[in-house]
Design an enzyme around this catalytic site. Structure first.
Site, PDB file in Angstrom:
ATOM      1  N   VAL A 131     -40.665  77.725  48.250  1.00  0.00           N
ATOM      2  CA  VAL A 131     -40.628  77.542  46.788  1.00  0.00           C
ATOM      3  C   VAL A 131     -41.406  78.654  46.087  1.00  0.00           C
ATOM      4  O   VAL A 131     -41.043  79.103  45.005  1.00  0.00           O
ATOM      5  CB  VAL A 131     -41.214  76.145  46.429  1.00  0.00           C
ATOM      6  CG1 VAL A 131     -41.531  76.038  44.952  1.00  0.00           C
ATOM      7  CG2 VAL A 131     -40.257  75.040  46.862  1.00  0.00           C
ATOM      8  N   LYS A 173     -17.109  59.517  44.295  1.00  0.00           N
ATOM      9  CA  LYS A 173     -17.241  60.880  44.834  1.00  0.00           C
ATOM     10  C   LYS A 173     -16.032  61.739  44.452  1.00  0.00           C
ATOM     11  O   LYS A 173     -16.184  62.926  44.140  1.00  0.00           O
ATOM     12  CB  LYS A 173     -17.402  60.815  46.354  1.00  0.00           C
ATOM     13  CG  LYS A 173     -18.767  60.232  46.766  1.00  0.00           C
ATOM     14  CD  LYS A 173     -18.772  59.803  48.216  1.00  0.00           C
ATOM     15  CE  LYS A 173     -20.159  59.349  48.669  1.00  0.00           C
ATOM     16  NZ  LYS A 173     -20.133  58.647  49.967  1.00  0.00           N
TER      17      LYS A 173
HETATM   18  N1  LIG Z   1     -22.451  54.419  51.554  1.00  0.00           N
HETATM   19  C1  LIG Z   1     -22.158  55.815  51.563  1.00  0.00           C
HETATM   20  C2  LIG Z   1     -23.428  56.585  51.741  1.00  0.00           C
HETATM   21  C3  LIG Z   1     -23.241  58.025  51.465  1.00  0.00           C
HETATM   22  O1  LIG Z   1     -22.799  58.444  50.407  1.00  0.00           O
HETATM   23  C4  LIG Z   1     -21.224  56.138  52.720  1.00  0.00           C
HETATM   24  O2  LIG Z   1     -21.031  55.285  53.582  1.00  0.00           O
HETATM   25  O3  LIG Z   1     -20.682  57.239  52.724  1.00  0.00           O
END
Ligand SMILES: N[C@@H](CC=O)C(=O)O
Ligand SMILES: NC(=O)C1=CN([C@@H]2O[C@H](COP(=O)(O)OP(=O)(O)OC[C@H]3O[C@@H](n4cnc5c(N)ncnc54)[C@H](O)[C@@H]3O)[C@@H](O)[C@H]2O)C=CC1
Ligand code: NA
Length: 436
Positions: A37, A208
């Site tokens: 860092v 995601k």
């Molecule tokens: N519950 C999630 C954890 C990671 O993002 C997964 O199983 O991928």
């Protein structure tokens, strides 16, 4: 003390699977972290829900159950949010960003719906918001998309982004393991969300996908824009049937840029369990591993693979972000800002074409096959494979189609359900990863 040596104060919120590992790395690797860092990283406090719980290795004076007061301290520069869920993380992150503190979070559920609000708050106060751990755990995928590929045009981001469901499907396919027992084991191993419904019903993968699509296509995509189907209805019979077709079943997350004939562009973002050929690279991704395949105009195909869940792997990604945010504070840098200039609309699933696998219980008598085939033909859906498994009451008809629009397939399934000769539609799954 020169500004390059001024300590950077860090606060950790939440000490569960990931928080525990982050605290361990922060306390065990102080010398290396200081060198990387350019200033000491000093842990100011750890906010927990239950102060009475034993936390070996953590000095008791660092523990607090008052996250808001910890964030507010003048000597805290970076807030690491590892509580999960919408509230209180949203308020805590806002408080940190609004007061110019940088934030590192792994909270995909929050980011999927609130990146706009949080990124605006970060931009307004010139603070950083980093979230590499939010997608595919340890695997670097946010930074490659946001930075390494910032000069390219991404066409597709697809893969396996939920460790829990991949762990379950792999165990069911390999050993015939029981669904519920394997889910419980995923919880014990620190893979599953606090409420594992998020994993098995595809909400986590959809969050995601929203994050990936937003970054890849410079647009704002939220969880509600993502078509979602989970794995809770996948049966051992589906996996056995898939194996007979030289396939396996994976929960896929697919984000694509769709370019129409007139040049207009849309995004397709979808999450569903699908058959993929055993020869496909994603078929070899097992257990809690994840893999993301990115296709961009100039780079071509890139594949990212590694541990997608678990305390230590996720903490690795969190710590990478912490070092970035700390360096920015030491050397007056800035992390990447949100980019939504393209504002592409999200296409309806009805317009998206895939191949399908339909498994149904039918009466075992002459003419049924022709009737079933007729319903597909009426809607111009080509049939690639028809197979009957079992006989008599147990007769199961498997139909694998060529590419078909989702809307036409749904109409066909509705018509099959109405046929007397079809006693039950057992499964309707997509088939991905083939050439057509
Ligand atoms: N519950 C999630 C954890 C990671 O993002 C997964 O199983 O991928
Ligand atoms: N476990 C994993 O493999 C991964 C998790 N993530 C994300 O990381 C975050 C944390 O996940 P885990 O550590 O697995 O969850 P966890 O449930 O194990 O840990 C969360 C901790 O926060 C504590 N907490 C709850 N409310 C609190 C409050 N108000 N103040 C302080 N502490 C509070 C809980 O007691 C718990 O110990 C979540 O957003 C999750 O989605 C992201 C990638 C992978
Ligand atoms: Na990651």
């Amino acid at each position: 003390m020169s500004s390059a040596n001024k300590p950077i104060g860090v606060a950790v919120l939440g000490m569960g699977n990931v928080g525990t590992e982050v605290v361990r790395i922060l306390t065990e690797n102080t010398d290396d972290l200081r060198s990387r860092v350019g200033a000491p990283l000093e842990l100011r406090g750890v906010a927990v829900r239950d102060l009475s719980k034993k936390r070996p290795g953590v000095p008791p004076e660092l523990l607090t159950d008052d996250a808001a007061a910890l964030i507010d301290r003048d000597d805290v520069d970076i807030v690491i949010e590892l509580i999960g869920g919408i509230e209180p993380p949203r308020s805590h992150i806002r408080a940190a960003l609004d007061s110019g503190k940088s934030v590192v979070t792994a909270n995909k559920a929050l980011l999927a719906d609130y990146t706009g609000e949080l990124a605006t708050a970060a931009a307004d106060s010139r603070a950083d918001l980093y979230f590499e751990a939010s997608v595919a755990g340890a695997i670097p995928v946010i930074r490659p998309l946001m930075q390494s590929l910032a000069g390219d045009t991404v066409q597709r981001v697809a893969g396996i982004v939920n460790g829990t469901t991949n762990f379950i499907l792999s165990a069911m396919a390999e050993t015939g393991a029981d669904y519920a027992e394997t889910l419980a084991e995923a919880g014990r191993l620190g893979y599953a969300e606090a409420d594992p419904t998020a994993d098995v019903e595809g909400y986590d993968a959809a969050a995601k996908a929203a994050i990936l699509a937003s970054i890849a296509f410079h647009s704002r995509v939220t969880a509600a824009d993502v078509y979602r189907q989970g794995i809770s209805s996948i049966t051992p019979a589906d996996l056995a049937s898939a194996a007979k077709l030289d396939c396996t079943i994976k929960l896929l997350s697919i984000c694509e840029r769709i370019v129409e004939a007139d040049g207009t562009e849309q995004i397709s973002a979808r999450v569903y369990p699908a058959l993929i050929p055993l020869s496909h690279p994603l078929a070899a991704v097992n257990g809690a591993f994840n893999a993301v395949v990115v296709e961009a105009e100039n780079s071509g195909r890139l594949m990212f693979y590694g541990q997608g869940a678990g305390g230590a792997p996720t903490a690795s990604a969190v710590m990478g972000d912490v070092v970035m945010a700390a360096r920015n504070r030491v050397y007056s840098g800035r992390g990447p800002l949100e980019s939504t200039y393209a504002s592409l609309p999200v296409a309806s699933i009805a317009t998206v074409g895939t191949r399908y696998y339909v498994s149904m219980k039918v009466e075992d008598r002459p003419g049924v096959l022709a009737q079933v085939a007729g319903e597909f033909a009426k809607r111009h859906i080509g049939i690639a494979v028809v197979r009957q498994e079992g006989a008599g009451d147990q007769a199961q008809l498997i139909v694998v189609t060529h590419l078909a629009p989702d809307g036409s397939l749904s109409e066909t399934v509705a018509a099959l359900e109405d046929m007397d000769a079809v006693t039950k539609i057992s499964s309707v799954l997509r088939l991905e990863g083939t050439d057509e």
